[in-house]
Motif scaffolding. Structure first.
Motif, PDB file in Angstrom:
ATOM      1  N   LEU A   1      -5.114 -39.038 -22.943  1.00  0.00           N
ATOM      2  CA  LEU A   1      -4.153 -39.157 -24.043  1.00  0.00           C
ATOM      3  C   LEU A   1      -3.485 -37.829 -24.346  1.00  0.00           C
ATOM      4  O   LEU A   1      -3.025 -37.602 -25.455  1.00  0.00           O
ATOM      5  N   THR A   2      -3.467 -36.928 -23.399  1.00  0.00           N
ATOM      6  CA  THR A   2      -2.885 -35.619 -23.675  1.00  0.00           C
ATOM      7  C   THR A   2      -1.373 -35.749 -23.840  1.00  0.00           C
ATOM      8  O   THR A   2      -0.760 -36.674 -23.290  1.00  0.00           O
ATOM      9  N   PRO A   3      -0.739 -34.814 -24.576  1.00  0.00           N
ATOM     10  CA  PRO A   3       0.723 -34.869 -24.717  1.00  0.00           C
ATOM     11  C   PRO A   3       1.400 -34.895 -23.355  1.00  0.00           C
ATOM     12  O   PRO A   3       2.391 -35.588 -23.162  1.00  0.00           O
ATOM     13  N   GLY A   4       0.844 -34.171 -22.407  1.00  0.00           N
ATOM     14  CA  GLY A   4       1.439 -34.121 -21.077  1.00  0.00           C
ATOM     15  C   GLY A   4       1.451 -35.474 -20.397  1.00  0.00           C
ATOM     16  O   GLY A   4       2.457 -35.892 -19.821  1.00  0.00           O
ATOM     17  N   GLU A   5       0.324 -36.192 -20.485  1.00  0.00           N
ATOM     18  CA  GLU A   5       0.245 -37.511 -19.849  1.00  0.00           C
ATOM     19  C   GLU A   5       1.200 -38.495 -20.519  1.00  0.00           C
ATOM     20  O   GLU A   5       1.835 -39.310 -19.863  1.00  0.00           O
ATOM     21  N   LYS A   6       1.257 -38.404 -21.853  1.00  0.00           N
ATOM     22  CA  LYS A   6       2.145 -39.328 -22.571  1.00  0.00           C
ATOM     23  C   LYS A   6       3.602 -39.059 -22.213  1.00  0.00           C
ATOM     24  O   LYS A   6       4.376 -39.976 -21.929  1.00  0.00           O
ATOM     25  N   LEU A   7       3.949 -37.774 -22.192  1.00  0.00           N
ATOM     26  CA  LEU A   7       5.324 -37.416 -21.842  1.00  0.00           C
ATOM     27  C   LEU A   7       5.616 -37.880 -20.420  1.00  0.00           C
ATOM     28  O   LEU A   7       6.682 -38.404 -20.138  1.00  0.00           O
ATOM     29  N   MET A   8       4.642 -37.709 -19.547  1.00  0.00           N
ATOM     30  CA  MET A   8       4.815 -38.110 -18.154  1.00  0.00           C
ATOM     31  C   MET A   8       5.111 -39.606 -18.055  1.00  0.00           C
ATOM     32  O   MET A   8       6.019 -40.021 -17.345  1.00  0.00           O
ATOM     33  N   PHE A   9       4.347 -40.414 -18.794  1.00  0.00           N
ATOM     34  CA  PHE A   9       4.609 -41.854 -18.771  1.00  0.00           C
ATOM     35  C   PHE A   9       6.041 -42.138 -19.210  1.00  0.00           C
ATOM     36  O   PHE A   9       6.761 -42.897 -18.554  1.00  0.00           O
ATOM     37  N   HIS A  10       6.459 -41.521 -20.302  1.00  0.00           N
ATOM     38  CA  HIS A  10       7.794 -41.828 -20.813  1.00  0.00           C
ATOM     39  C   HIS A  10       8.886 -41.300 -19.892  1.00  0.00           C
ATOM     40  O   HIS A  10       9.966 -41.892 -19.790  1.00  0.00           O
ATOM     41  N   MET A  11       8.590 -40.196 -19.203  1.00  0.00           N
ATOM     42  CA  MET A  11       9.575 -39.699 -18.240  1.00  0.00           C
ATOM     43  C   MET A  11       9.687 -40.649 -17.049  1.00  0.00           C
ATOM     44  O   MET A  11      10.787 -40.922 -16.570  1.00  0.00           O
ATOM     45  N   ILE A  12       8.544 -41.154 -16.601  1.00  0.00           N
ATOM     46  CA  ILE A  12       8.581 -42.113 -15.481  1.00  0.00           C
ATOM     47  C   ILE A  12       9.357 -43.362 -15.898  1.00  0.00           C
ATOM     48  O   ILE A  12      10.236 -43.844 -15.192  1.00  0.00           O
ATOM     49  N   HIS A  13       9.032 -43.846 -17.094  1.00  0.00           N
ATOM     50  CA  HIS A  13       9.712 -45.018 -17.638  1.00  0.00           C
ATOM     51  C   HIS A  13      11.233 -44.762 -17.654  1.00  0.00           C
ATOM     52  O   HIS A  13      12.027 -45.565 -17.176  1.00  0.00           O
ATOM     53  N   SER A  14      11.622 -43.612 -18.171  1.00  0.00           N
ATOM     54  CA  SER A  14      13.053 -43.312 -18.299  1.00  0.00           C
ATOM     55  C   SER A  14      13.717 -43.142 -16.938  1.00  0.00           C
ATOM     56  O   SER A  14      14.810 -43.662 -16.702  1.00  0.00           O
ATOM     57  N   LEU A  15      13.043 -42.429 -16.045  1.00  0.00           N
ATOM     58  CA  LEU A  15      13.669 -42.161 -14.753  1.00  0.00           C
ATOM     59  C   LEU A  15      13.803 -43.436 -13.919  1.00  0.00           C
ATOM     60  O   LEU A  15      14.756 -43.586 -13.172  1.00  0.00           O
ATOM     61  N   HIS A  16      12.856 -44.340 -14.086  1.00  0.00           N
ATOM     62  CA  HIS A  16      12.994 -45.612 -13.378  1.00  0.00           C
ATOM     63  C   HIS A  16      14.153 -46.438 -13.922  1.00  0.00           C
ATOM     64  O   HIS A  16      14.580 -47.399 -13.307  1.00  0.00           O
ATOM     65  N   LEU A  17      14.628 -46.043 -15.090  1.00  0.00           N
ATOM     66  CA  LEU A  17      15.748 -46.769 -15.689  1.00  0.00           C
ATOM     67  C   LEU A  17      17.072 -46.039 -15.495  1.00  0.00           C
ATOM     68  O   LEU A  17      18.093 -46.447 -16.036  1.00  0.00           O
ATOM     69  N   THR A  18      17.040 -44.985 -14.719  1.00  0.00           N
ATOM     70  CA  THR A  18      18.276 -44.233 -14.486  1.00  0.00           C
ATOM     71  C   THR A  18      19.337 -45.147 -13.885  1.00  0.00           C
ATOM     72  O   THR A  18      19.100 -45.768 -12.853  1.00  0.00           O
ATOM     73  N   GLY A  19      20.463 -45.229 -14.554  1.00  0.00           N
ATOM     74  CA  GLY A  19      21.535 -46.090 -14.058  1.00  0.00           C
ATOM     75  C   GLY A  19      21.187 -47.560 -14.168  1.00  0.00           C
ATOM     76  O   GLY A  19      21.807 -48.412 -13.541  1.00  0.00           O
ATOM     77  N   ARG A  20      20.180 -47.896 -14.976  1.00  0.00           N
ATOM     78  CA  ARG A  20      19.779 -49.291 -15.107  1.00  0.00           C
ATOM     79  C   ARG A  20      19.616 -49.694 -16.571  1.00  0.00           C
ATOM     80  O   ARG A  20      19.684 -50.877 -16.903  1.00  0.00           O
ATOM     81  N   CYS A  21      19.345 -48.714 -17.450  1.00  0.00           N
ATOM     82  CA  CYS A  21      19.078 -49.030 -18.855  1.00  0.00           C
ATOM     83  C   CYS A  21      20.338 -49.573 -19.511  1.00  0.00           C
ATOM     84  O   CYS A  21      21.394 -48.955 -19.464  1.00  0.00           O
ATOM     85  N   ILE A  22      20.223 -50.745 -20.120  1.00  0.00           N
ATOM     86  CA  ILE A  22      21.392 -51.378 -20.727  1.00  0.00           C
ATOM     87  C   ILE A  22      21.447 -51.113 -22.231  1.00  0.00           C
ATOM     88  O   ILE A  22      22.244 -51.678 -22.957  1.00  0.00           O
ATOM     89  N   GLU A  23      20.581 -50.261 -22.710  1.00  0.00           N
ATOM     90  CA  GLU A  23      20.584 -49.812 -24.102  1.00  0.00           C
ATOM     91  C   GLU A  23      20.501 -50.960 -25.107  1.00  0.00           C
ATOM     92  O   GLU A  23      21.211 -50.994 -26.095  1.00  0.00           O
ATOM     93  N   CYS A  24      19.595 -51.900 -24.846  1.00  0.00           N
ATOM     94  CA  CYS A  24      19.429 -53.012 -25.783  1.00  0.00           C
ATOM     95  C   CYS A  24      18.500 -52.631 -26.929  1.00  0.00           C
ATOM     96  O   CYS A  24      18.345 -53.382 -27.889  1.00  0.00           O
TER      97      CYS A  24
END
Lengths: 278, 316, 355
Positions: free
Chosen positions: B236-259
């Protein structure tokens, strides 16, 4: 505060022998590094242990050597996931963590004087092996022993040395089968439930014990019911994804029972009362 | 609010499909919930009002059924994106579009009523009236919009087979879309890092943001839980949490429809969509691409080009 | 006779400062729009207006707990061989959870039955539990989703609390029900509490009647759930679940976990982290077989565990304290209280239909 051992802390053991059972299954004989631990260790046939490869994780395996032969503990490991892959990379002399014994065991006392029917598939022979060897070591206590065992091909049959030996026993009937025709195979061909049907053992004074892949267990249970085996005379040992091994972490439950603690050995009568989540 | 017209259309569509996904009232009148209609008796419970917040298109890729789905303008962008990425078979989907004038951020309402149990909810010319044990509270809808509605460019669905009512046009200037992110980008890197560290510190890794996301299609096979390969720790370290959210965001690059479903789903109030909006702005600046607008488009990162002619710099 | 005391509102911060001197003190704080249990700091924005978004469960049942660390060592006389050394750490600092709600305190009691009052106790949970004092605040009003009175609790239930506080007009009435709690009330800050008992009692009673009762039972965990085995019911209800872990991670009573190893070069650790029965991979076996592959089966298991399986093992006690968090924060507003009400009621066609 407490003198009870931390249940999460494995004992360190050393691998003393590795047996190649099939292309994907290896058996590991291990002894605890601490001699006192080894000397004081006791378990019942059917109980399981968690093997640890530190840095990779833990997985559950039945202790398939019998309590009547305590020179070592044997576990058989099929390579399917990350922990089993790591175990397959171990060599003789390597260290491994062991948390055992866990869970319940076969009601071997209640089976005394009865005929025993073992039905196994693939690596599902492992938990049956411990009981078969235990019974052979206490032979006068038990009636006729019939073993129906199958695998995909002859290469996938485990414990080939044991099978050879059991075949030579006059008081053990061993019926081997493989799923499909195979060059050089002169024994039965067909799935285990089908062979069970063909052999049609009598339920009279008999206890059936089965273990194998979930789909095999499902059809074997149906087959036994057709042969008029009563639910409380059918015993199975289940496998589930387990983590803690002490009934806490929640993932191996069937209704209110935890396979790791209340099991892995259940009678069909018990399982009938719970959701069909096998 | 168009509920009758909607019911009429659903009655017509239902015989052609296995399920119609719309909205109904949930455990209280403040909470609408997804409603899976499989028999005509279910139609009566259908509702449409500004509490119908969920993006129902999210259920489509894993449904494996012929389905009709009720969508707002923002939700329809998910369907457009599914079409671009061939994640649905358009022939198996009937789209019931609803022109939308904005939904309600239910958390804002809960805040205003001090989280008291809701006894009754009514709507009245641009306001919502909520009765609790403390009496009745009248709130202006315009004060309750989630961020996405304040800058909405597509109140009318971009694709639909049936439209409930007349199309509506946006009155929000196009440049308003990026305002929040442009403002945020004015902060220094250190300030931004401090901001994210504080926000993600609250993250409990429940993955509600991921599972509510229409474009997070790996779901059950997400690499954050994978042990083989073991790419991420469960810590649960800040680094791991940030990493998850970065992965989530990067997988949505050019795909996130901002709903905005990720923001809405987060039980810890983390503005998870902001990261994705920042990446989307980068995509817009570099490739001139906005996800979820045209079914014929392909996201630039899903198209390989050796010359890179799909970047803004290389365009003739 | 329980020890009582009275603390004027203006002295609250002073008391917290005193408590924080000898304890790790967790208090509910407002951050952005979210209420969280955080380490006390006089600068922080204390918030007693509503229950925290997540329960204080993690303070005792840590979301990430190191079970032990391991160390690989080359054997000096035979460098080919490596030995392994394991180290556990079960030392925990004295801790106070301050401003939890009665449902939060009850949550720990539900976990205690499984983690402590058993043949194989969990040493980490027990270690932290023994070092922790719980000071709860009785609820003056119910909040969206609350249903504590239907599962054997109440907005001023003392069970599981070392001290129960009730907010009065100008101060707090405090009542210790354990020795740990009594010890903390021996402080010069406090005034005699005996004259405030009636005022406190009235406030508590008023709230009790306000809590919604989605289903009412005298012996909630001992009555059957007639529709529990209707799979069509669960399919319909499970449709909209998105299989996230919000409900379980916010829950004061959910206690499932995962165990994983983390390794760097020659050292590493085995950790346990919360896991959620709503996740697809929770029961996924290495072979690819999954005994609960569908969402509805997992929802059924979660509700079943709390309202059927656990009560079966623990004398009819329901493994839910009615805090309402899973209802309040579910992204698709699945209401466990409505689900249970429907399971008890054959007449209800759909979960969210009201009579």
């Amino acid at each position: 505060m407490t003198n009870i051992k931390n249940p999460y802390l494995p004992d360190i053991a050393t691998v003393t022998r590795i047996i190649d059972e099939t292309p994907t299954i290896k058996s590991y004989q291990v002894i605890f590094n601490d001699q006192e631990t080894m000397k004081n260790f006791s378990f019942q046939p059917g109980q399981v242990g968690q093997l640890s490869v530190f840095g990779v994780g833990e997985a559950t395996f039945v202790i398939n050597s019998p309590p009547t032969r305590m020179e070592y503990l044997q576990f058989s490991v099929m390579k399917v996931g990350e922990v089993t892959k790591a175990i397959h990379e171990l060599s003789v002399g390597d260290q491994i963590g062991v948390r055992a014994p866990l869970g319940n065991w076969f009601p071997y006392e209640e089976m005394k004087g009865k005929k025993i029917l073992f039905i196994g598939g693939g690596i599902g022979l492992a938990p049956l092996r411990t009981l078969i060897l235990y019974m052979l070591d206490n032979r006068p206590d038990y009636g006729d022993i019939t073993i129906i065992y199958g695998a995909r091909t002859p290469i996938d049959l485990c414990y080939k040395d044991d099978l050879k030996e059991w075949e030579s026993h006059s008081d053990v009937e061993l019926i081997l089968t493989v799923d499909t025709e195979f060059p050089g195979w002169d024994k039965r061909v067909g799935f285990v439930p089908t062979v069970l049907n063909e052999v049609a053992p009598s339920p009279e004074n008999t206890i059936a014990i089965t273990c194998g892949p979930p789909i095999m267990i499902k059809y074997v249970l149906q087959g036994l019911a057709r042969l008029n085996f009563k639910d409380d005379r059918i015993i199975t040992t289940l496998e589930k994804r387990m983590k803690c091994g002490i009934g806490l972490c929640g993932r191996c439950n069937i209704g209110s029972m935890y396979v790791c603690k209340d099991g892995p050995v259940f009678s069909l009568a018990q399982l009938r009362e719970y959701p069909s989540e096998i | 609010m168009g509920s009758e017209k909607l019911k009429e259309i659903v009655s017509k569509v239902l015989p052609e499909v296995d399920v119609v996904i719309g909205y109904r009232q949930g455990f209280d009148q403040l909470h609408a919930i997804p409603h899976f209609i499989t028999t005509p008796e279910h139609i009566d419970q259908l509702i449409w009002n500004p509490l119908c917040v969920h993006n129902l298109a999210t259920y489509l890729p894993s449904l494996n059924k012929k389905a009709a789905v009720v969508v707002k303008g923002c939700d329809s962008k998910a369907i457009v994106q599914y079409m671009q990425e061939e994640l649905i078979n358009r022939e198996n989907v009937v789209i019931i579009g609803i022109p939308c004038t904005g939904v309600i951020d239910v958390n804002k309402v809960l805040h205003a009523i001090n989280y008291r149990p809701v006894k009754e909810v009514t709507f009245e010319n641009g306001s919502i009236l909520i009765r609790t044990s403390e009496g009745q509270k009248k709130l202006l809808l315009s004060d309750l919009y989630p961020d996405k509605c304040k800058t909405c460019q597509y109140p009318t669905p971009l694709v639909y087979d049936h439209l409930v009512g007349e199309p509506v046009k946006t009155d929000k200037p196009p440049e308003s879309v990026d305002e929040e992110v442009r403002e945020f980008e004015k902060k220094s890197i250190a300030e931004r890092l401090a901001y994210w560290e504080k926000e993600f510190d609250r993250c409990i890794r429940c993955y509600a943001c991921r599972n509510a996301c229409p474009m997070c299609i790996c779901r059950d096979k997400c690499i954050v839980e994978s042990r083989d390969p073991h790419l991420m720790s469960q810590k649960l370290t800040p680094g791991e949490k940030l990493m998850f959210h970065m992965i989530h965001s990067l997988h949505l690059t050019g795909r996130c429809i901002e709903c905005g479903e990720c923001d809405r789903a987060c039980p810890m109030g983390i503005p998870v969509s902001k990261l994705k909006k920042m990446i989307n702005l980068g995509m817009k600046n570099r490739y001139g691409y906005i996800p979820g607008i045209n079914p014929e488009d392909k996201s630039p990162l899903l198209v390989f080009s050796l010359k890179g002619e799909n970047t803004e710099e290389q365009k003739p | 006779m329980a020890t009582t005391a009275y603390l004027p509102k203006e002295k609250m911060k002073d008391w917290l400062k005193v408590l924080s001197e000898k304890h790790q003190l967790f208090v509910p704080c407002l951050e952005d729009d979210v209420v969280l249990f955080q380490l006390f700091n006089p600068e922080k924005n204390l918030c007693f207006d509503r229950p925290a978004n997540s329960s204080p469960k993690t303070i005792i049942f840590s979301q990430c707990e190191q079970l032990f660390s391991f160390n690989f060592k080359k054997e000096p006389d035979n460098p080919q061989k490596t030995s392994i050394e394991l180290k556990e750490n079960l030392e925990y600092p004295p801790t106070i959870i301050f401003g939890a709600r009665p449902c939060d305190a009850k949550g720990f009691m539900i976990i205690d039955s499984v983690y402590i009052e058993t043949d194989i106790a969990d040493p980490y949970y027990r270690g932290r539990r023994e070092k922790t004092t719980i000071i709860t605040l009785s609820c003056p009003v119910p909040y969206v989703g609350c249903f504590c009175t239907s599962v054997g609790g109440g907005p001023a239930d003392k069970a599981g609390s070392d001290i129960l506080m009730t907010e009065l007009e100008k101060g707090y009435f405090l009542e210790a029900s354990t020795e740990k709690g009594e010890a903390l009330l021996r402080e010069p800050l406090f005034e005699d509490g005996s004259s405030y008992i009636d005022e406190a009692e009235n406030i508590r009673k008023a709230c009790y009647t306000m809590v919604e009762k989605p289903f009412s039972d005298d012996e909630p965990g001992k009555k059957p759930l007639p529709r529990f085995h209707e799979d069509t019911f669960w399919e319909q209800e499970g449709n909209r679940c998105i299989s996230c872990g919000a409900c379980t991670y916010l829950c004061p009573t959910c206690y499932c976990f995962n165990i994983t190893d983390e390794q760097t070069a020659n050292t590493g650790e085995r950790i346990r982290t919360w896991d959620a029965c709503m996740f697809h991979h929770f029961t996924l076996e290495a072979s690819g077989h999954n005994p609960r592959p569908a969402k509805y089966g997992r929802l059924k298991n979660r509700v079943g565990h709390k309202f059927l399986y656990y009560p079966e093992k623990y004398n009819g006690v329901i493994a839910c304290s009615g805090c309402g968090r899973c209802i309040r924060y579910c992204p698709v507003s699945i209401s466990i209280s409505n689900v249970v009400a429907s399971l008890k009621d054959n007449m209800r066609e759909s979960v969210d239909d009201k009579h």
